[in-house]
Enzyme design. Structure first.
Site, PDB file in Angstrom:
ATOM      1  N   CYS A 135       0.832  -1.209   0.000  1.00  0.00           N
ATOM      2  CA  CYS A 135       0.000   0.000   0.000  1.00  0.00           C
ATOM      3  C   CYS A 135       0.866   1.257   0.000  1.00  0.00           C
ATOM      4  O   CYS A 135       1.516   1.559  -0.985  1.00  0.00           O
ATOM      5  CB  CYS A 135      -0.974  -0.051   1.182  1.00  0.00           C
ATOM      6  SG  CYS A 135      -2.308   1.142   1.060  1.00  0.00           S
ATOM      7  N   HIS A 145      -3.393  -5.777   1.112  1.00  0.00           N
ATOM      8  CA  HIS A 145      -2.678  -5.972   2.382  1.00  0.00           C
ATOM      9  C   HIS A 145      -2.579  -7.436   2.808  1.00  0.00           C
ATOM     10  O   HIS A 145      -3.432  -7.911   3.572  1.00  0.00           O
ATOM     11  CB  HIS A 145      -3.406  -5.204   3.488  1.00  0.00           C
ATOM     12  CG  HIS A 145      -3.245  -3.729   3.388  1.00  0.00           C
ATOM     13  ND1 HIS A 145      -2.297  -3.030   4.094  1.00  0.00           N
ATOM     14  CD2 HIS A 145      -3.908  -2.818   2.636  1.00  0.00           C
ATOM     15  CE1 HIS A 145      -2.386  -1.740   3.801  1.00  0.00           C
ATOM     16  NE2 HIS A 145      -3.356  -1.586   2.915  1.00  0.00           N
ATOM     17  N   GLU A 165      -0.649  -8.642   4.982  1.00  0.00           N
ATOM     18  CA  GLU A 165      -0.370  -8.737   6.433  1.00  0.00           C
ATOM     19  C   GLU A 165      -1.647  -8.727   7.273  1.00  0.00           C
ATOM     20  O   GLU A 165      -1.607  -9.054   8.451  1.00  0.00           O
ATOM     21  CB  GLU A 165       0.595  -7.622   6.871  1.00  0.00           C
ATOM     22  CG  GLU A 165      -0.025  -6.266   7.153  1.00  0.00           C
ATOM     23  CD  GLU A 165      -0.410  -5.486   5.901  1.00  0.00           C
ATOM     24  OE1 GLU A 165      -0.500  -6.083   4.814  1.00  0.00           O
ATOM     25  OE2 GLU A 165      -0.655  -4.271   6.027  1.00  0.00           O
TER      26      GLU A 165
END
Lengths: 96, 225
Positions: free
Chosen positions: B87, B196, B198
């Site tokens: 991002c 994302h 994560e």
């Protein structure tokens, strides 16, 4: 003190959704006949001392590496002359 | 010895903690790095997390790109160290010219936050080797300036060289050219993407655990290197 102005605009081939949103809002507000709006950034740099070619070269370098992302944006660098600077406050805030 | 993966915190980073957590869940040691660090504390790889570094002033990632830590990250990335930009981290990598192209305002102008299906187009990078080529994964996506743009010649080059790593599936959420969600450099050690991974490493908090592969991929690569 001299002022150097750097104008940064998205390249013509890059979509400008913010400019488009402004353009679409205009007829609603009673402003007809505007077929396109592109939105950019203007940087006003107050330079200490005289603006010579060396200073302008540094400003162009600054614009190229930092103020603009030349992958998507073009920029222009110009020195704002004293007359232009002096007339500015008058132009601002004048009601139609 | 555990593999050390640095996670940079810029002023305005948001997802640094989640990135550190993902590294630990994958079995690595997460090393917090500060934007003023010029020393990377012997990490083997670096993650640039999501967020709004330096308030996204000027352009997203433009000021972070000139932070002290990035000088060393850029140098090490060019020498082959694995670097992942998620991002805002992707925006920093583009501003650093470690990756081609740029991220611009979403074409519809809305901030989006949704679970996004992606196709892994290149499973040979340092960060994607645990996936199969063509595999479909779902991870969260949340951004306002995620439209990937580059000139036609660069896009053709990326396609020809297999450097499009992820593509949006079902819906193009932000007007990215050719549905590109993530790209890599020519060497395959630097990868950037808007979604994302994560946030998709645990069943409790993520829509899937599809994101874990990023972190296990790089750990495997570093152990065998």
């Amino acid at each position: 003190m001299a002022r150097v102005v750097v104008d940064v605009m998205l390249k013509p081939e890059i979509l400008d959704p913010q400019g488009q949103a402004v353009q679409r809002a205009l007829p609603r507000l009673g402003y007809q006949g505007i077929s396109d709006v592109r939105q950019g950034k203007r940087f006003e740099l107050e330079v200490e001392g005289p603006v010579d070619e060396a200073v302008l070269a540094r400003v162009r370098e600054m614009a190229e590496t930092f103020l603009a992302n030349t992958v998507i944006e073009n920029f222009t660098v110009r020195v704002e002359d004293a007359a232009e600077a002096a007339s500015e406050p008058k132009a601002e805030g004048v009601a139609p | 010895m555990t593999t050390r993966i640095g996670v940079v915190t810029f002023p305005g980073s948001l997802d640094d903690r989640d990135a550190q957590r993902a590294v630990r869940l994958a079995g690595g040691e997460a090393v917090p790095l500060w934007h003023r660090d010029t020393n990377l504390h012997q990490v083997d790889a670096v993650i640039l997390p999501g967020g709004f570094s330096y308030g996204d002033y000027l352009r997203c990632g433009a000021i972070a790109r000139f932070s002290p830590v990035m000088e060393t990250v850029i140098e090490q990335a060019k020498a082959g160290m694995p670097v992942l930009g998620i991002c805002n981290g992707f925006q920093v990598l583009c501003e650093s010219h470690l990756l081609p192209g740029a991220l611009t305002r979403n074409d519809h102008l809305h901030f989006i936050c949704r679970d996004q299906k992606l196709r892994v187009e290149n499973a040979a990078t340092a960060w994607t080797s645990d996936y199969a080529g063509g595999q479909e994964i779902t991870v969260p996506l949340k951004n306002g300036e995620g439209g990937y743009v580059a000139d036609e010649r660069t896009l053709d080059e990326l396609e020809a060289e297999g450097r499009v790593v992820f593509r949006y599936l079902d819906v193009n959420p932000n007007g990215s050219r050719r549905d590109i969600a993530g790209v890599t450099n020519a060497a395959g050690n630097v990868v950037g993407l808007m979604p994302h991974p994560e946030h998709a490493v645990e069943p409790l908090t993520g829509p899937t655990t599809d994101g874990l592969g990023f972190f296990t991929s790089v750990l495997k690569k570093l152990v065998t290197a």
